[in-house]
Motif scaffolding. Structure first.
Motif, PDB file in Angstrom:
ATOM      1  N   ASP A  90     -24.669   7.481   7.703  1.00 21.34           N
ATOM      2  CA  ASP A  90     -24.999   7.409   6.286  1.00 21.34           C
ATOM      3  C   ASP A  90     -26.494   7.137   6.160  1.00 21.34           C
ATOM      4  O   ASP A  90     -26.998   6.121   6.663  1.00 21.34           O
ATOM      5  CB  ASP A  90     -24.195   6.286   5.623  1.00 21.34           C
ATOM      6  N   ALA A  91     -27.219   8.025   5.497  1.00 13.19           N
ATOM      7  CA  ALA A  91     -28.665   7.857   5.346  1.00 13.19           C
ATOM      8  C   ALA A  91     -29.023   6.583   4.591  1.00 13.19           C
ATOM      9  O   ALA A  91     -30.144   6.072   4.732  1.00 13.19           O
ATOM     10  CB  ALA A  91     -29.265   9.067   4.628  1.00 13.19           C
ATOM     11  N   GLU A  92     -28.089   6.045   3.824  1.00 12.85           N
ATOM     12  CA  GLU A  92     -28.360   4.804   3.101  1.00 12.85           C
ATOM     13  C   GLU A  92     -28.577   3.627   4.052  1.00 12.85           C
ATOM     14  O   GLU A  92     -29.148   2.609   3.662  1.00 12.85           O
ATOM     15  CB  GLU A  92     -27.210   4.483   2.147  1.00 12.85           C
ATOM     16  N   GLY A  93     -28.144   3.765   5.281  1.00 13.69           N
ATOM     17  CA  GLY A  93     -28.319   2.704   6.258  1.00 13.69           C
ATOM     18  C   GLY A  93     -29.625   2.784   7.026  1.00 13.69           C
ATOM     19  O   GLY A  93     -29.819   2.042   7.996  1.00 13.69           O
ATOM     20  N   ILE A  94     -30.525   3.676   6.594  1.00 12.56           N
ATOM     21  CA  ILE A  94     -31.801   3.860   7.281  1.00 12.56           C
ATOM     22  C   ILE A  94     -32.931   3.633   6.283  1.00 12.56           C
ATOM     23  O   ILE A  94     -33.104   4.398   5.342  1.00 12.56           O
ATOM     24  CB  ILE A  94     -31.908   5.276   7.886  1.00 12.56           C
ATOM     25  N   ASP A  95     -33.682   2.563   6.464  1.00 13.21           N
ATOM     26  CA  ASP A  95     -34.781   2.229   5.564  1.00 13.21           C
ATOM     27  C   ASP A  95     -36.058   2.925   5.998  1.00 13.21           C
ATOM     28  O   ASP A  95     -36.337   3.069   7.198  1.00 13.21           O
ATOM     29  CB  ASP A  95     -35.015   0.715   5.549  1.00 13.21           C
ATOM     30  N   LEU A  96     -36.847   3.314   5.012  1.00 18.06           N
ATOM     31  CA  LEU A  96     -38.132   3.958   5.262  1.00 18.06           C
ATOM     32  C   LEU A  96     -39.260   2.956   5.049  1.00 18.06           C
ATOM     33  O   LEU A  96     -39.426   2.420   3.952  1.00 18.06           O
ATOM     34  CB  LEU A  96     -38.311   5.157   4.336  1.00 18.06           C
ATOM     35  N   LEU A  97     -40.022   2.704   6.112  1.00 22.99           N
ATOM     36  CA  LEU A  97     -41.204   1.857   6.028  1.00 22.99           C
ATOM     37  C   LEU A  97     -42.422   2.772   6.058  1.00 22.99           C
ATOM     38  O   LEU A  97     -42.652   3.478   7.046  1.00 22.99           O
ATOM     39  CB  LEU A  97     -41.243   0.875   7.197  1.00 22.99           C
ATOM     40  N   ALA A  98     -43.190   2.784   4.975  1.00 25.75           N
ATOM     41  CA  ALA A  98     -44.385   3.620   4.892  1.00 25.75           C
ATOM     42  C   ALA A  98     -45.554   2.884   5.535  1.00 25.75           C
ATOM     43  O   ALA A  98     -45.951   1.817   5.072  1.00 25.75           O
ATOM     44  CB  ALA A  98     -44.699   3.943   3.436  1.00 25.75           C
ATOM     45  N   VAL A  99     -46.082   3.438   6.614  1.00 25.04           N
ATOM     46  CA  VAL A  99     -47.161   2.781   7.354  1.00 25.04           C
ATOM     47  C   VAL A  99     -48.494   3.128   6.678  1.00 25.04           C
ATOM     48  O   VAL A  99     -48.995   4.241   6.796  1.00 25.04           O
ATOM     49  CB  VAL A  99     -47.157   3.197   8.833  1.00 25.04           C
ATOM     50  N   SER A 100     -49.039   2.129   5.996  1.00 24.50           N
ATOM     51  CA  SER A 100     -50.210   2.355   5.143  1.00 24.50           C
ATOM     52  C   SER A 100     -51.499   1.840   5.755  1.00 24.50           C
ATOM     53  O   SER A 100     -52.522   1.746   5.063  1.00 24.50           O
ATOM     54  CB  SER A 100     -49.978   1.700   3.777  1.00 24.50           C
TER      55      SER A 100
END
Length: 234
Positions: free
Chosen positions: A25-35
């Motif tokens: 489930d893609a909901e179980g994968i968080d996206l951290l934007a490396v800024s």
């Protein structure tokens, strides 16, 4: 649609597609934007497109950006190597630290976390490829370090992080990530109740999702190529 918002859409689509291929489930994968090295304006643009979690590698840059954008309700993650004499501003500013590789760092962060803030979420960084130039404890050292970190007040041990050596083939990308997943599963069997596998970047996102990543750290695919400005220190 802006450059950054279009890139965010494309990255989110990659996560969905990779999750589907892995039966997850893609909901179980968080996206951290490396800024890291990106201006505050670029972070604000990503925030306007719905991104909330951002990763920084340099202490002063990250602290300055968090203060400048304090009104946006963003979640700040420190993901770079951390020197012992730089722990206080990190403990006071960030919600997460992914790069715990020795007990002294964790002890300082725990002691310096302000009483009015929730526990600092931390991950132990593991050098899964055995590279001399990479930070992180060894796979063999990780269990004892994780247990020691979990016992500290003011910290919440959430999981493991790794930055494997770059590889072009999917199988070669997955091999070191599988070692981290196996360690994660072992530690959970031993009662540590970890929930975060921080692994996967722009080039190996799909391999990381196949190996169980719960948080992927994506910079270039969102913000474009970056150059390290002169004068930035960890």
């Amino acid at each position: 649609m802006t450059f950054i918002s279009a890139n965010l859409q494309a990255v989110r689509a990659r996560i969905r597609q990779a999750a589907a291929a892995a039966g997850r489930d893609a909901e179980g994968i968080d996206l951290l934007a490396v800024s890291k090295t990106m201006p505050a304006e670029a972070v604000a643009e990503a925030a306007a497109a719905g991104q909330r979690a951002f990763g920084e590698n340099y202490v002063q840059e990250g602290v300055d950006k968090a203060r400048q954008l304090a009104g946006l309700g963003l979640e700040w993650h420190f993901i770079g190597p951390l020197q012992s004499n730089k722990t206080r501003p990190v403990a006071e500013t960030f919600a997460w630290v992914h790069s715990i590789d020795r007990l002294k760092l964790a002890e300082r962060l725990s002691a310096q976390r302000p009483a009015g803030l929730p526990p600092l979420n931390v991950c132990v960084q593991v050098n899964v490829s055995g590279e001399d130039t990479k930070s992180g404890c060894t796979l063999e050292e990780a269990p004892a370090l994780c247990r020691a970190v979990a016992a500290l007040p003011n910290l919440a041990l959430r999981g493991l992080m790794a930055i494997p050596a770059p590889a072009d083939e999917a199988a070669a990308q997955r091999e070191p990530l599988a070692r981290l997943r196996q360690l994660f599963e072992q530690l959970n069997r031993e009662g540590l109740a970890l929930d975060t596998l921080s692994m996967g970047m722009s080039h190996d996102l799909e391999a990381a999702v196949m190996e169980g990543a719960t948080m992927v750290r994506i910079g270039t695919a969102i913000f474009g190529e970056r150059k390290k400005p002169q004068g930035l220190e960890q």
